[in-house]
Motif scaffolding. Structure first.
Motif, PDB file in Angstrom:
ATOM      1  N   TRP A   1       1.024  -1.174  -0.138  1.00 10.40           N
ATOM      2  CA  TRP A   1      -0.242   0.236   0.009  1.00 10.40           C
ATOM      3  C   TRP A   1       0.992   1.360   0.188  1.00 10.40           C
ATOM      4  O   TRP A   1       1.704   1.100   0.455  1.00 10.40           O
ATOM      5  CB  TRP A   1      -0.786   0.112   1.261  1.00 10.40           C
ATOM      6  N   ALA A   2       0.027   2.408  -0.518  1.00 13.78           N
ATOM      7  CA  ALA A   2       1.323   3.144  -1.321  1.00 13.78           C
ATOM      8  C   ALA A   2       0.712   5.265  -1.120  1.00 13.78           C
ATOM      9  O   ALA A   2      -0.775   4.275  -0.948  1.00 13.78           O
ATOM     10  CB  ALA A   2       1.889   3.831  -2.109  1.00 13.78           C
TER      11      ALA A   2
ATOM     12  N   GLN B   1      11.436  -5.887  -5.807  1.00 15.88           N
ATOM     13  CA  GLN B   1      11.050  -4.950  -5.286  1.00 15.88           C
ATOM     14  C   GLN B   1      11.889  -3.950  -4.377  1.00 15.88           C
ATOM     15  O   GLN B   1      12.772  -4.068  -4.436  1.00 15.88           O
ATOM     16  CB  GLN B   1      10.138  -5.540  -4.630  1.00 15.88           C
ATOM     17  N   GLY B   2      11.154  -3.031  -4.569  1.00 12.98           N
ATOM     18  CA  GLY B   2      12.059  -2.107  -3.574  1.00 12.98           C
ATOM     19  C   GLY B   2      10.980  -0.287  -4.332  1.00 12.98           C
ATOM     20  O   GLY B   2       9.650  -0.667  -4.365  1.00 12.98           O
TER      21      GLY B   2
ATOM     22  N   ILE C   1       3.565  -3.194 -10.104  1.00  8.80           N
ATOM     23  CA  ILE C   1       3.020  -2.077  -9.626  1.00  8.80           C
ATOM     24  C   ILE C   1       3.716  -1.476  -9.198  1.00  8.80           C
ATOM     25  O   ILE C   1       4.808  -0.749  -8.677  1.00  8.80           O
ATOM     26  CB  ILE C   1       2.691  -2.610  -8.101  1.00  8.80           C
ATOM     27  N   ALA C   2       2.894   0.424  -9.909  1.00 10.63           N
ATOM     28  CA  ALA C   2       3.511   1.216 -10.251  1.00 10.63           C
ATOM     29  C   ALA C   2       1.876   2.321  -9.516  1.00 10.63           C
ATOM     30  O   ALA C   2       0.888   2.090  -9.608  1.00 10.63           O
ATOM     31  CB  ALA C   2       3.940   1.505 -11.261  1.00 10.63           C
TER      32      ALA C   2
ATOM     33  N   ASN D   1       6.927   0.425  -7.921  1.00 10.96           N
ATOM     34  CA  ASN D   1       6.821  -0.595  -6.432  1.00 10.96           C
ATOM     35  C   ASN D   1       7.587  -2.017  -6.757  1.00 10.96           C
ATOM     36  O   ASN D   1       8.400  -2.260  -5.750  1.00 10.96           O
ATOM     37  CB  ASN D   1       5.815  -0.674  -5.247  1.00 10.96           C
ATOM     38  N   THR D   2       7.254  -2.633  -7.554  1.00 10.24           N
ATOM     39  CA  THR D   2       7.412  -3.688  -7.824  1.00 10.24           C
ATOM     40  C   THR D   2       7.178  -4.621  -9.447  1.00 10.24           C
ATOM     41  O   THR D   2       6.808  -3.866 -10.107  1.00 10.24           O
ATOM     42  CB  THR D   2       6.293  -4.509  -7.425  1.00 10.24           C
TER      43      THR D   2
END
Length: 608
Positions: free
Chosen positions: A80-81, A177-178, A216-217, A299-300
């Motif tokens: 979650w972001a 990921q990061g 995932i952005a 993100n991923t």
């Protein structure tokens, strides 16, 4: 508001030790087998963000997971972001969730802070299965007005699900990921275009059938398309990624290609086919992002590649060796656990000490996916190797650092274990012990201090034994070493010095004839006290002694030896005997011993 925000960030840094700043995207995990992946998730934005809207964000939203009946969930990761330094107390289907990792990044020309949180929820999703997932209590509305100033007020969540299905090909799922961000500045002169490249390593493609890549952005805007591009490069060729809902010039546009949703405001869950962009044998690739205006957080990245290859690993255990031997016997297990193909028989295994190859052996049978094979080998260690060393086993190694089997992972083939060869302990030589002969070579001895004198290493264990075999078998130890009686001498005592290996040494117990002690008072009255002329240390010691008794006028009265009783004061007079009168008498004692060539003389006194 700024002071409150900074204070909030400070508290987060104290409360969450997993908080990290912008993190380069790198390999998180690999999963090999008949696997595929999918995304679910939803935005909390009621509309795409602008400088004046939305004026609020939802605090919850839902998404549905719909897998087939033959799909088995292997992994599930929640992300979650949103704007700010992070909301770390949320709920998923009413269950409290806190992050395993919280990352933040500063971006945009306003240098605002944005976050992404990560939680492994595999067990939760496995038990819940298909159905609706609702993420709630995600509330960053206090930041909306601040972040609306540059149109970056956003929040959203996603779940990456990796699932197994027996009908799938053998694939390798790579999860990278990061948290990295594109932060262009369109107001600069000339406008500043930002870009990033993500390295995808540890690939080994055997077929490009079904190859795909997912992202995932966060914070992408559908209506911002300035110099925006998402490209994939492999084997020297670069291709711009696109699909029906993700144009080549607007990859980050609030879409979910798993559901074909186009209203996933300010977040993207996108999957692209890369079948035509990758070829068998590919081991690495790159993903490049570029933006001239849109602020984008990546993100991923997830790849699915058809990689039907084994993955050989080895474990060493139970090393054993015998005393004074340079042979080591060790058990090993070769496994093919994280694999998508069998491991063929006759895969080489080389054992190294340092860079020196000691020997090479081979697996015996085909090892199936998820299987293993046990073996035992005896190694002869060269004399140039010290007693303590590190033994390394490398599976799929012919002895020169190279293998014969292509593998999914080429960097996990070795195992190290510390080995210590045992040698017999050294010891100090010991002198023989001599005690007075108590009769017929019997003697008493104290050799208790020898347990320390013999050792060259204080940690060695010492025990005394009466025979060599007892010492070797470590049985029947002597327990009275401070007052040990040797019935006959010479007596050899054996010492075992033990350090898990052992040495045996020995010393002798000896007796010598010590000078006898004469008790010269005699009172032959049968009161059991001094009834005879007693000489201590004489009988059974000087077995050939001769004792002559004389009166004071020199008359010979009695002769004694080791076979006669002590003189009781009686004088033989013909056929009878009479008691000698009170008075002083003299004796001559011939010991007949080489160490005592001269007779001992003296007097005794009879007093009845």
């Amino acid at each position: 508001m700024l002071k409150k925000l900074l204070y909030f960030i400070f508290l987060l840094e104290i409360l969450f030790p997993t908080l990290i700043k912008a993190q380069d995207i790198s390999l998180f995990t690999q999963i090999n087998g008949r696997y595929d992946f999918t995304f679910i998730g939803n935005t909390l934005n009621p509309s795409e963000n602008t400088n004046f809207s939305p004026t609020f964000l939802y605090t919850q939203s839902s998404a549905n997971l719909t897998l087939s009946s033959n799909d088995r969930i292997e992994r599930a990761y929640l992300y979650w972001a949103g704007s700010g330094a992070g909301d770390t107390q949320i709920k998923l289907n009413g269950i409290d969730i806190s992050p395993d990792q919280l990352s933040t990044v500063n971006g945009t020309f306003s240098n605002f802070t944005y976050f992404s949180a990560f939680k492994d929820i595999t067990t939760f999703v496995q038990s819940t299965g298909n159905g609706t997932y609702t993420l709630s209590d995600f509330d960053i509305n206090s930041l909306v007005s601040t972040y609306a100033s540059n149109a970056t007020q956003f929040a959203g969540w996603a779940i990456l699900v990796v699932y197994e299905n027996p009908s799938l090909t053998l694939n390798q799922i790579n999860i990278y990921q990061g948290l990295e961000a594109l932060s262009p500045n369109p107001n600069a002169i000339p406008p500043l275009i930002d870009n990033m490249t993500i390295q995808l390593n540890n690939l080994y493609l055997i077929s490009n059938t079904g190859a795909k890549i997912g992202f995932i952005a966060w914070e992408g805007d559908r209506f911002i398309q300035v110099s925006e591009r998402l490209s994939f490069s492999a084997n020297g060729t670069t291709n711009i990624l696109s699909n029906p809902i993700n144009p080549s010039n607007n990859a980050f546009n609030g879409t979910n290609t798993e559901t074909n949703a186009t209203n996933l405001y300010n977040m993207d869950l996108d999957v692209y086919s890369i079948e035509n962009y990758i070829v068998p044998g590919t081991t690495s690739a790159t993903v490049s992002l570029q933006s001239g205006q849109d602020y984008v957080m990546l993100n991923t990245v997830v790849t699915k590649l058809n990689s039907q290859l084994p993955d050989a690993t080895i474990v060493l255990e139970n090393p054993t060796s015998t005393c004074n031997s340079r042979e080591v016997t060790i058990d090993f297990t070769v496994s093919n656990l994280n694999s998508t193909e069998i491991l063929q028989a006759n895969t080489p295994i080389t054992f190294y000490i340092g860079t020196q190859a000691i020997t090479t052996t081979y697996t015996q049978s085909i090892i199936p996916i998820g299987g293993s094979e046990n073996g035992t080998i005896t190694l002869t260690i060269p004399t140039t190797i010290p007693l303590t060393f590190t033994l390394t086993a490398v599976v799929d190694d012919t002895g020169n650092g190279s293998g014969i089997r292509p593998e999914l992972i080429e960097t996990n083939n070795s195992f190290q274990i510390e080995i210590e060869l045992t040698v017999a302990p050294t010891f100090n030589p010991l002198e023989n012990l001599t005690s007075c002969n108590l009769g017929l070579t019997r003697g008493l001895f104290d050799f208790s201090n020898y347990s320390e004198l013999v050792k060259t290493n204080l940690s060695d264990i010492v025990s005394f034994h009466e025979s060599y075999n007892d010492a070797v078998q470590n049985i029947n130890p002597i327990t009275n070493s401070s007052n040990y009686e040797a019935i006959t001498t010479p007596k050899e005592i054996f010492i075992r010095i033990d350090n898990s290996c052992f040495s045996i040494t020995s010393f002798l117990l000896l007796t010598e004839n010590c000078p006898p002690i004469v008790y010269n008072a005699v009172s032959p009255n049968n009161d059991t006290t001094n009834d005879t002329f007693f000489i201590d240390g004489l009988r059974d010691v000087f077995v050939n002694f001769e004792l002559l008794i004389y009166n004071r006028w020199g008359k010979h009265l009695w002769t004694g030896n080791n076979n006669k009783p002590d003189w009781d004061g009686y004088i033989q007079d013909g056929v009878s005997s009479t008691i000698a009168p009170d008075g002083t008498y003299y004796y001559i004692l011939y010991l007949n011993d080489p160490n005592y060539p001269e007779p001992l003389t003296g007097y005794l006194y009879i007093n009845k």
